[in-house]
Design a protein around this motif. Structure first.
Motif, PDB file in Angstrom:
ATOM      1  N   LEU A  72       0.819  -1.200   0.000  1.00 45.86           N
ATOM      2  CA  LEU A  72       0.000   0.000   0.000  1.00 45.86           C
ATOM      3  C   LEU A  72       0.859   1.259   0.000  1.00 45.86           C
ATOM      4  O   LEU A  72       1.958   1.280   0.557  1.00 45.86           O
ATOM      5  CB  LEU A  72      -0.916   0.017   1.230  1.00 45.86           C
ATOM      6  CG  LEU A  72      -1.977  -1.084   1.297  1.00 45.86           C
ATOM      7  CD1 LEU A  72      -2.680  -1.055   2.646  1.00 45.86           C
ATOM      8  CD2 LEU A  72      -2.993  -0.907   0.167  1.00 45.86           C
ATOM      9  N   LEU A  73       0.342   2.306  -0.606  1.00 45.73           N
ATOM     10  CA  LEU A  73       1.015   3.592  -0.575  1.00 45.73           C
ATOM     11  C   LEU A  73       0.741   4.263   0.770  1.00 45.73           C
ATOM     12  O   LEU A  73      -0.343   4.120   1.335  1.00 45.73           O
ATOM     13  CB  LEU A  73       0.515   4.475  -1.717  1.00 45.73           C
ATOM     14  CG  LEU A  73       0.711   3.889  -3.123  1.00 45.73           C
ATOM     15  CD1 LEU A  73       0.088   4.809  -4.172  1.00 45.73           C
ATOM     16  CD2 LEU A  73       2.176   3.650  -3.427  1.00 45.73           C
ATOM     17  N   GLY A  74       1.722   4.983   1.289  1.00 51.24           N
ATOM     18  CA  GLY A  74       1.545   5.681   2.550  1.00 51.24           C
ATOM     19  C   GLY A  74       1.486   4.780   3.762  1.00 51.24           C
ATOM     20  O   GLY A  74       0.919   5.157   4.797  1.00 51.24           O
ATOM     21  N   GLU A  75       2.084   3.591   3.686  1.00 52.02           N
ATOM     22  CA  GLU A  75       2.075   2.679   4.831  1.00 52.02           C
ATOM     23  C   GLU A  75       2.885   3.249   5.992  1.00 52.02           C
ATOM     24  O   GLU A  75       3.983   3.780   5.814  1.00 52.02           O
ATOM     25  CB  GLU A  75       2.649   1.315   4.431  1.00 52.02           C
ATOM     26  CG  GLU A  75       2.680   0.336   5.596  1.00 52.02           C
ATOM     27  CD  GLU A  75       3.397  -0.966   5.271  1.00 52.02           C
ATOM     28  OE1 GLU A  75       3.771  -1.687   6.206  1.00 52.02           O
ATOM     29  OE2 GLU A  75       3.587  -1.254   4.066  1.00 52.02           O
ATOM     30  N   LEU A  76       2.364   3.119   7.202  1.00 50.26           N
ATOM     31  CA  LEU A  76       3.081   3.512   8.410  1.00 50.26           C
ATOM     32  C   LEU A  76       3.945   2.341   8.857  1.00 50.26           C
ATOM     33  O   LEU A  76       3.429   1.266   9.148  1.00 50.26           O
ATOM     34  CB  LEU A  76       2.100   3.904   9.516  1.00 50.26           C
ATOM     35  CG  LEU A  76       1.152   5.063   9.190  1.00 50.26           C
ATOM     36  CD1 LEU A  76       0.238   5.344  10.375  1.00 50.26           C
ATOM     37  CD2 LEU A  76       1.927   6.314   8.804  1.00 50.26           C
ATOM     38  N   VAL A  77       5.239   2.545   8.933  1.00 48.77           N
ATOM     39  CA  VAL A  77       6.162   1.445   9.206  1.00 48.77           C
ATOM     40  C   VAL A  77       6.289   1.164  10.703  1.00 48.77           C
ATOM     41  O   VAL A  77       6.321   0.012  11.122  1.00 48.77           O
ATOM     42  CB  VAL A  77       7.553   1.738   8.601  1.00 48.77           C
ATOM     43  CG1 VAL A  77       8.557   0.676   9.002  1.00 48.77           C
ATOM     44  CG2 VAL A  77       7.448   1.821   7.089  1.00 48.77           C
ATOM     45  N   CYS A  78       6.377   2.211  11.502  1.00 43.86           N
ATOM     46  CA  CYS A  78       6.620   2.025  12.932  1.00 43.86           C
ATOM     47  C   CYS A  78       5.315   2.191  13.716  1.00 43.86           C
ATOM     48  O   CYS A  78       4.424   1.390  13.597  1.00 43.86           O
ATOM     49  CB  CYS A  78       7.691   3.004  13.405  1.00 43.86           C
ATOM     50  SG  CYS A  78       9.284   2.774  12.575  1.00 43.86           S
TER      51      CYS A  78
END
Length: 427
Positions: free
Chosen positions: A45-51
């Motif tokens: 997905l675009l704009g995924e939050l990693v942390c």
């Protein structure tokens, strides 16, 4: 129709794409996931939050909270996404990370002039380009940026926290309460007595860590691994991420000796993030040590914490004030690669890069965002900071040199100056 190339589909790249699409440009966005596994992302997905799933404070008297309001005035996509994916988080703006990223992806794909390419870019061309590859920039593209900029890139290591299954928690021990007078009981709390705390710290310090190269030990102070914090003194954790103040449960005789907090990951309240538990422990040791937390004895880990390298450019030496490279002014640098730090700051820098590129193409002279705004002061820091001490920067009141008693006036000045600025540039 003018075509713009964007490399990287994270928060900065998505913000840049959205701004340009709304202003009539054709956007070709290149994202190497999922063909390339960077070991940090978990979806395509675009704009995924990693942390974390927290976008920090929602309060305007918090610098990051004010930055978010400035972004709303600029038509921010991530602020739109946050409004529809928000989950309880006390004074923090927290989101359901899957719904958040899906909203961003869906919004971009609604534009016929948006083209997503699942491929890796290894070189820079003469095309107008926004590089938003973020802190995980590596390989041939990183080497190209080093050659073009004429400077070595810098890097530090960042870490993320584990996520546990809500159904596996012991609710005879865990209780809901937000710290002090926040708006809801959004957090779950795991109370330690002194003996439990001392056992946890001892095992944490003795636990096996994933191997790092000797040159990979520069951490970002704003997101230290919990084991590194613990190594600074036996009481450090209970005055940091495990501080118990404001978390005394009704009916308790006394405040717990220490408290670990859990924050919901989604609107279903089915998964919780261990707040402040960024770590570089091996997965097996995370399971062993974090299960010592009261209430997590039988916790099922949906995702373990991990460390990843954060790469950023030496902005004061390589970037112009409009975020273009001094040695390649058709290339704009967006997001964390530019030297900002944090989700919101990264998105804001992506939005700013697209804004400045649009202004250039309109034939206007460069006009920086007002210095009275958090965004304007943050971007100014990138190019005027002392080259010897330059390090990634979060939004903070120090950028505006504003004392606590002056914040109400500073908030009003920031928003009014930004509105006037946007009117002047016909936005």
């Amino acid at each position: 129709m003018q075509t713009i190339k964007i490399i990287g589909g994270g928060l900065a790249g998505s913000e840049a794409a959205y701004y340009l699409l709304k202003h009539g440009y054709e956007v070709h966005l290149y994202e190497r996931r999922p063909l390339y596994d960077d070991l940090a992302h978990h979806s395509d997905l675009l704009g995924e939050l990693v942390c974390s799933n927290s976008l920090k404070s929602r309060r305007l008297d918090n610098a990051c909270g004010l930055l978010k309001e400035e972004m709303r005035l600029l038509g921010s996509l991530m602020m739109e996404a946050a409004s529809v994916s928000e989950v309880p988080g006390g004074n923090a703006l927290c989101v359901d990370r899957d719904r958040f990223a899906n909203y961003i992806s869906d919004k971009l794909f609604k534009f016929p002039s948006f083209h997503l390419h699942r491929s890796e870019i290894k070189d820079l061309t003469d095309e107008l380009t926004i590089v938003a590859t973020g802190p995980l920039t590596d390989g041939s593209l990183l080497e190209t940026l080093q050659k073009v900029s004429g400077q070595e890139n810098l890097s530090f290591f960042d870490a993320s926290s584990p996520i546990v299954d809500a159904a596996s928690l012991n609710y005879e021990i865990v209780y809901a309460k937000s710290r002090f007078a926040q708006e809801d009981d959004a957090y779950l709390n795991c109370p330690f007595n002194k003996e439990q705390y001392e056992t946890f710290v001892r095992e944490l310090l003795q636990a096996e860590r994933a191997p790092l190269h000797s040159f990979d030990t520069k951490y970002f102070e704003g997101c230290l691994p919990i084991e590194v914090i613990a190594s600074r003194g036996n009481e450090t954790l209970r005055h940091g991420p495990l501080k118990p103040f404001g978390l005394r449960k009704e009916g308790m005789e006394r405040t717990p000796y220490a408290v670990a907090q859990l924050r919901t990951e989604n609107g279903l309240f089915s998964a919780y993030n261990l707040v402040g538990f960024q770590t570089n422990l091996t997965y097996s040791e995370q399971k062993r040590v974090f299960s010592l937390i009261p209430g997590l004895e039988k916790a099922r880990f949906l995702r373990y914490g991990l460390m990843h390298r954060n790469t950023y450019l030496f902005a004061p030496r390589v970037l112009n004030a409009d975020l273009s490279l001094k040695n390649a002014q058709h290339v704009f640098i967006a997001g964390q690669l530019s030297g900002v730090e944090g989700y919101v700051e990264s998105g804001a820098a992506g939005l700013a890069a697209a804004f400045y590129l649009h202004q250039r193409l309109k034939g206007r002279g460069f006009a920086p965002f007002p210095p009275q705004t958090i965004l304007g002061s943050l971007l100014r820091y990138l190019t005027v900071a002392d080259g010897k001490t330059f390090a990634p920067m979060n939004a903070n009141w120090g950028l505006l040199n504003v004392a606590k008693k002056q914040r109400e006036e500073a908030i009003a000045t920031s928003l009014s100056s930004l509105k006037a600025y946007l009117k002047d540039v016909d936005e």
